[in-house]
Motif scaffolding. Sequence first.
Motif, PDB file in Angstrom:
ATOM      1  N   GLY A  77       0.859  -1.388  -0.060  1.00  0.00           N
ATOM      2  CA  GLY A  77      -0.002  -0.115  -0.009  1.00  0.00           C
ATOM      3  C   GLY A  77       1.074   1.063   0.138  1.00  0.00           C
ATOM      4  N   THR A  78       2.100   1.058  -0.704  1.00  0.00           N
ATOM      5  CA  THR A  78       2.652   2.148   0.241  1.00  0.00           C
ATOM      6  C   THR A  78       3.022   3.227  -1.783  1.00  0.00           C
ATOM      7  N   LEU A  97      -1.119  12.594  -0.353  1.00  0.00           N
ATOM      8  CA  LEU A  97      -0.892  13.510   0.498  1.00  0.00           C
ATOM      9  C   LEU A  97      -1.797  12.790   1.766  1.00  0.00           C
ATOM     10  N   ALA A  98      -2.603  12.674   1.775  1.00  0.00           N
ATOM     11  CA  ALA A  98      -3.165  11.269   2.881  1.00  0.00           C
ATOM     12  C   ALA A  98      -2.181  11.090   3.476  1.00  0.00           C
ATOM     13  N   GLU A 146      -9.227   3.151   6.571  1.00  0.00           N
ATOM     14  CA  GLU A 146      -9.635   3.637   5.686  1.00  0.00           C
ATOM     15  C   GLU A 146      -8.883   4.301   3.471  1.00  0.00           C
ATOM     16  N   ILE A 147      -7.606   4.759   4.314  1.00  0.00           N
ATOM     17  CA  ILE A 147      -6.466   4.594   2.563  1.00  0.00           C
ATOM     18  C   ILE A 147      -6.276   3.813   2.182  1.00  0.00           C
ATOM     19  N   ILE A 150      -6.523   1.691  -1.581  1.00  0.00           N
ATOM     20  CA  ILE A 150      -5.511   1.908  -2.005  1.00  0.00           C
ATOM     21  C   ILE A 150      -6.359   0.174  -2.244  1.00  0.00           C
ATOM     22  N   GLU A 151      -5.841  -0.227  -1.881  1.00  0.00           N
ATOM     23  CA  GLU A 151      -6.379  -2.049  -2.120  1.00  0.00           C
ATOM     24  C   GLU A 151      -7.342  -1.774  -3.785  1.00  0.00           C
ATOM     25  N   GLN A 152      -8.820  -0.834  -2.834  1.00  0.00           N
ATOM     26  CA  GLN A 152      -9.604  -1.297  -4.260  1.00  0.00           C
ATOM     27  C   GLN A 152      -9.302  -0.074  -5.642  1.00  0.00           C
TER      28      GLN A 152
END
Length: 369
Positions: free
Chosen positions: A32-33, A175-176, A186-187, A191-193
């Motif tokens: 997810g990076t 940014l988040a 949630e982030i 990212i996965e989706q």
Amino acid sequence: EKGGYDYFMLKEIVEQPYAVADTLLGRVGVDGTLTLDEMRLAPHELRQISKVVIIACGTSYHAGLIAKYAIEHWCRIPCEVEVASEFRYRDPILDSQTLVIAISQSGESMDTLMAVRYAREQHSRVLAICNVNGSTIPRESDGVLYTHAGPEVGVAATKTFLTQLVACYLVGLYLAQVRGLKFGDEINAIIEQLARMPEQVGRVLETVEPVRELARSLADAKTVLFLGRHVGYPVAMEGALKLKELAYMHAEAFAAGELKHGPIALIEEGLPVVVVVPSREGRGVLHDKIVSNIQEIRARGARTIVIAEEGDESVRPYSDALIEIPSVPTLLQPIVATVPLQVFACELALAKGNDVDQPRNLAKSVTVE
Ligand code: F6R
């Protein structure tokens, strides 16, 4: 070179899963990076930003409108979006803590370029989102995030739009992340989706055949209205713009909540109205409100063309035509919801005998102000 299709536009629509995949490639790590090196904006600079201003024209402007929902929700930074041609003529408030994002697939739109120059004169940081390597807007910006849609020949933007959305989401999520916000889980889930979007767009394309038939049946319509809410509102605007430019037909989009404030007076027997229904996830209230809107307009004779998540049975009784799209997180829904609208406009234009690659009066790059 049209890959067996009669028009580039048809080819470019079906290429979208690859365009989206290429725009994600190398930017989303398995854990997810996000790696957005070419942005050339250091994390410490991004942490100091107090406002985001997005400038763009036409379809790119619609990508910006969608980005606003994502950036404000994920990053909690105020975000304004404005058509580039209006921007510098109204004395906008900019400073060194403002991040200006200029979205332009061609990188050559004069309106957007002039807005970029203006923003840099005001000492704002400018990030370009662009599809053409080395074009003017990215060269004159502080940083750039290229979309990797490949060359788009059709004048109407299709795959460049979907990839602009991906780029906007990447910027918002990045940014988040650098600002270390409270929505960590949630982030990561988003990212996965996002990484699964190529597959989801592919699924939409497998099911759009009925949309072609529907579009052909509407070739004689005088006007088509589009309704949406939340991110579905800019999607509706994009659907209307595509219809204008390709089918030379009057089309207009409204925020569904505005219907009762005037536009409902337009509804008459047989008027086609396309409704983009928000996903049920997290935005249940909006979903239910739009279902009431569909009932209201249908009771007044509208022919309802409804785009909704698969399995959303609540809209079926009020839909003259129901177009199902995969269920994805609300903020990402524009990526899948736009595709049937592209197909709809393209097919309707073809039914009218128009050249969808070269619509009259339009140019791929608008290099005059
Ligand atoms: C719509 C379309 C135009 C462009 C607009 C901005 O299909 O192609 O509305 O989106 O002229 O162009 P770019 O993104 O090149 O700045």
